[in-house]
Write a protein that holds these residues in place. Sequence first.
Motif, PDB file in Angstrom:
ATOM      1  N   ARG A  14       0.811  -1.207   0.004  1.00  0.00           N
ATOM      2  CA  ARG A  14      -0.081   0.025   0.189  1.00  0.00           C
ATOM      3  C   ARG A  14       0.836   1.305  -0.176  1.00  0.00           C
ATOM      4  NH1 ARG A  14      -3.950   0.672   4.119  1.00  0.00           N
ATOM      5  NH2 ARG A  14      -4.688   2.457   2.754  1.00  0.00           N
ATOM      6  N   VAL A  15       2.107   1.214  -0.298  1.00  0.00           N
ATOM      7  CA  VAL A  15       2.983   2.328  -0.449  1.00  0.00           C
ATOM      8  C   VAL A  15       3.665   2.605  -1.653  1.00  0.00           C
ATOM      9  CG1 VAL A  15       4.816   3.604   0.694  1.00  0.00           C
ATOM     10  CG2 VAL A  15       3.209   2.448   1.959  1.00  0.00           C
ATOM     11  N   LEU A  16       3.773   3.565  -2.302  1.00  0.00           N
ATOM     12  CA  LEU A  16       4.396   3.755  -3.637  1.00  0.00           C
ATOM     13  C   LEU A  16       5.590   4.843  -3.136  1.00  0.00           C
ATOM     14  CD1 LEU A  16       3.316   2.097  -5.869  1.00  0.00           C
ATOM     15  CD2 LEU A  16       2.562   4.396  -6.911  1.00  0.00           C
ATOM     16  N   LEU A  32      12.497   8.147   3.674  1.00  0.00           N
ATOM     17  CA  LEU A  32      10.909   8.027   3.669  1.00  0.00           C
ATOM     18  C   LEU A  32      10.175   6.823   4.067  1.00  0.00           C
ATOM     19  CD1 LEU A  32      10.543  10.412   0.475  1.00  0.00           C
ATOM     20  CD2 LEU A  32       9.982  11.099   2.379  1.00  0.00           C
ATOM     21  N   TRP A  33      10.812   5.868   3.569  1.00  0.00           N
ATOM     22  CA  TRP A  33      10.239   4.564   3.952  1.00  0.00           C
ATOM     23  C   TRP A  33      10.506   4.279   5.187  1.00  0.00           C
ATOM     24  CZ3 TRP A  33       6.925   1.365   3.134  1.00  0.00           C
ATOM     25  CH2 TRP A  33       7.033   0.022   3.580  1.00  0.00           C
ATOM     26  N   THR A  34      11.280   4.739   5.978  1.00  0.00           N
ATOM     27  CA  THR A  34      11.583   4.643   7.417  1.00  0.00           C
ATOM     28  C   THR A  34      10.348   5.424   8.030  1.00  0.00           C
ATOM     29  OG1 THR A  34      14.051   4.491   7.173  1.00  0.00           O
ATOM     30  CG2 THR A  34      12.973   4.818   9.469  1.00  0.00           C
ATOM     31  N   PHE A  35      10.025   6.496   7.299  1.00  0.00           N
ATOM     32  CA  PHE A  35       9.170   7.322   8.079  1.00  0.00           C
ATOM     33  C   PHE A  35       7.595   6.758   7.577  1.00  0.00           C
ATOM     34  CE2 PHE A  35      12.162  10.711   8.010  1.00  0.00           C
ATOM     35  CZ  PHE A  35      12.448  10.953   9.558  1.00  0.00           C
ATOM     36  N   VAL A  36       7.308   6.252   6.613  1.00  0.00           N
ATOM     37  CA  VAL A  36       6.030   6.071   5.919  1.00  0.00           C
ATOM     38  C   VAL A  36       5.601   4.607   6.562  1.00  0.00           C
ATOM     39  CG1 VAL A  36       4.598   5.474   4.135  1.00  0.00           C
ATOM     40  CG2 VAL A  36       6.384   7.562   4.246  1.00  0.00           C
ATOM     41  N   ALA A  37       6.651   3.909   6.700  1.00  0.00           N
ATOM     42  CA  ALA A  37       6.057   2.255   7.192  1.00  0.00           C
ATOM     43  C   ALA A  37       5.297   2.140   8.276  1.00  0.00           C
ATOM     44  CB  ALA A  37       7.300   1.491   7.270  1.00  0.00           C
ATOM     45  N   PRO A  38       5.546   3.008   9.379  1.00  0.00           N
ATOM     46  CA  PRO A  38       4.895   2.722  10.528  1.00  0.00           C
ATOM     47  C   PRO A  38       3.305   3.640  10.224  1.00  0.00           C
ATOM     48  CG  PRO A  38       6.702   4.290  11.191  1.00  0.00           C
ATOM     49  CD  PRO A  38       6.669   3.380   9.731  1.00  0.00           C
ATOM     50  N   LEU A  39       3.336   4.547   9.324  1.00  0.00           N
ATOM     51  CA  LEU A  39       2.191   5.508   9.262  1.00  0.00           C
ATOM     52  C   LEU A  39       1.192   5.161   7.982  1.00  0.00           C
ATOM     53  CD1 LEU A  39       4.301   8.577   9.784  1.00  0.00           C
ATOM     54  CD2 LEU A  39       2.859   7.420  11.388  1.00  0.00           C
ATOM     55  N   GLU A  41      -1.714   3.755   7.541  1.00  0.00           N
ATOM     56  CA  GLU A  41      -3.055   4.219   7.922  1.00  0.00           C
ATOM     57  C   GLU A  41      -3.200   5.764   8.020  1.00  0.00           C
ATOM     58  OE1 GLU A  41      -5.273   1.889   7.244  1.00  0.00           O
ATOM     59  OE2 GLU A  41      -3.774   0.479   7.054  1.00  0.00           O
ATOM     60  N   ASN A  42      -2.176   6.537   8.089  1.00  0.00           N
ATOM     61  CA  ASN A  42      -2.586   8.147   7.917  1.00  0.00           C
ATOM     62  C   ASN A  42      -3.231   8.698   6.823  1.00  0.00           C
ATOM     63  OD1 ASN A  42      -2.002  10.811   8.481  1.00  0.00           O
ATOM     64  ND2 ASN A  42      -0.146  10.281   9.720  1.00  0.00           N
ATOM     65  N   SER A  43      -3.971   9.566   6.870  1.00  0.00           N
ATOM     66  CA  SER A  43      -4.786  10.138   5.764  1.00  0.00           C
ATOM     67  C   SER A  43      -3.965  11.157   4.772  1.00  0.00           C
ATOM     68  CB  SER A  43      -5.771  11.017   6.620  1.00  0.00           C
ATOM     69  OG  SER A  43      -5.360  12.030   7.292  1.00  0.00           O
ATOM     70  N   PHE A  44      -2.681  11.566   5.067  1.00  0.00           N
ATOM     71  CA  PHE A  44      -2.204  12.477   4.083  1.00  0.00           C
ATOM     72  C   PHE A  44      -1.931  11.676   2.782  1.00  0.00           C
ATOM     73  CE2 PHE A  44      -1.017  15.462   6.846  1.00  0.00           C
ATOM     74  CZ  PHE A  44      -0.452  15.094   7.864  1.00  0.00           C
ATOM     75  N   LEU A  45      -2.132  12.578   1.551  1.00  0.00           N
ATOM     76  CA  LEU A  45      -2.233  11.902   0.229  1.00  0.00           C
ATOM     77  C   LEU A  45      -0.678  11.547  -0.197  1.00  0.00           C
ATOM     78  CD1 LEU A  45      -4.698  14.509  -1.360  1.00  0.00           C
ATOM     79  CD2 LEU A  45      -5.095  12.038  -0.547  1.00  0.00           C
ATOM     80  N   CYS A  46       0.213  12.529   0.237  1.00  0.00           N
ATOM     81  CA  CYS A  46       1.663  12.080  -0.266  1.00  0.00           C
ATOM     82  C   CYS A  46       2.543  12.575   0.869  1.00  0.00           C
ATOM     83  CB  CYS A  46       1.935  13.153  -1.580  1.00  0.00           C
ATOM     84  SG  CYS A  46       3.569  12.588  -2.273  1.00  0.00           S
ATOM     85  N   PHE A  47       3.825  11.763   1.036  1.00  0.00           N
ATOM     86  CA  PHE A  47       4.613  12.205   1.928  1.00  0.00           C
ATOM     87  C   PHE A  47       6.057  12.818   1.354  1.00  0.00           C
ATOM     88  CE2 PHE A  47       2.261   9.316   4.681  1.00  0.00           C
ATOM     89  CZ  PHE A  47       2.284  10.107   5.875  1.00  0.00           C
ATOM     90  N   PRO A 137      -4.700   6.372  -8.220  1.00  0.00           N
ATOM     91  CA  PRO A 137      -5.747   5.290  -7.394  1.00  0.00           C
ATOM     92  C   PRO A 137      -5.883   5.875  -6.018  1.00  0.00           C
ATOM     93  CG  PRO A 137      -4.392   4.224  -8.666  1.00  0.00           C
ATOM     94  CD  PRO A 137      -3.765   5.502  -9.009  1.00  0.00           C
ATOM     95  N   ASP A 138      -6.889   6.107  -5.594  1.00  0.00           N
ATOM     96  CA  ASP A 138      -6.860   6.468  -4.060  1.00  0.00           C
ATOM     97  C   ASP A 138      -6.634   5.131  -3.056  1.00  0.00           C
ATOM     98  OD1 ASP A 138      -7.751   7.963  -2.063  1.00  0.00           O
ATOM     99  OD2 ASP A 138      -9.695   7.407  -2.006  1.00  0.00           O
ATOM    100  N   GLY A 139      -6.129   5.548  -1.856  1.00  0.00           N
ATOM    101  CA  GLY A 139      -5.837   4.484  -0.986  1.00  0.00           C
ATOM    102  C   GLY A 139      -4.351   4.104  -0.983  1.00  0.00           C
ATOM    103  N   LEU A 140      -3.675   4.642  -1.969  1.00  0.00           N
ATOM    104  CA  LEU A 140      -2.060   4.357  -1.922  1.00  0.00           C
ATOM    105  C   LEU A 140      -1.363   5.637  -1.100  1.00  0.00           C
ATOM    106  CD1 LEU A 140      -1.416   3.967  -5.644  1.00  0.00           C
ATOM    107  CD2 LEU A 140      -1.496   2.195  -3.777  1.00  0.00           C
ATOM    108  N   VAL A 141      -0.491   5.261  -0.177  1.00  0.00           N
ATOM    109  CA  VAL A 141       0.396   6.313   0.330  1.00  0.00           C
ATOM    110  C   VAL A 141       1.422   6.481  -0.666  1.00  0.00           C
ATOM    111  CG1 VAL A 141       1.551   6.774   2.689  1.00  0.00           C
ATOM    112  CG2 VAL A 141      -0.447   5.347   2.756  1.00  0.00           C
ATOM    113  N   LEU A 142       1.559   7.662  -0.671  1.00  0.00           N
ATOM    114  CA  LEU A 142       2.719   7.889  -1.544  1.00  0.00           C
ATOM    115  C   LEU A 142       3.842   8.788  -0.767  1.00  0.00           C
ATOM    116  CD1 LEU A 142       0.463   9.590  -4.466  1.00  0.00           C
ATOM    117  CD2 LEU A 142       1.580   7.279  -4.384  1.00  0.00           C
TER     118      LEU A 142
END
Length: 160
Positions: A14-16, A32-39, A41-47, A137-142
């Motif tokens: 679920r992460v691109l 970024l992967w280190t930061f995004v992996a635990p998050l 389910e967060n609602s941000f559209l992109c990191f 697509p919606d639902g991906l964390v970028l």
Amino acid sequence: MKITDSLQHVILPRVLIFSNGCGKGRTLCTYLWTFVAPLIENSFLCFSACIHEDKVLKIGVEVSLSRGLPYYQVVGLGDSAVKESRERIRQAFRNLGINFPNKRITVNLSPAWVSKKGSGFDLPIALALLQAMGIVPDGLVLAAMGELSLTGDIRDGPED
């Protein structure tokens, strides 16, 4: 490389993560992967990320499209290069055959207390905008970092 067809990307659960595959972008994508992996389910559209006081900080990029007079606003302490992203993204979309939304666009860069500098936020803003428009697509964390040229090519982000 073009934002629409030649991105190197790694698909994780679920992460691109988008990267241009060279320079400092690769290192920041590792962070970024280190930061995004635990998050996930967060609602941000992109990191994205920025360097603040010798630390890499996770930056959330949210885009909101709403009715009203066409307007583009960046909130969250972006410098002039971040605010100029509007013109680079608009022209890149035009050259790639994507209609820029004729709506009120609000871009939120969080946390708001951190100053964001440089054109490296072009790509995450563009991806979040594409997701808000329903193209990505919606639902991906970028997660992304990179500057867009007027033709839609992705350039390295800032070196500092």
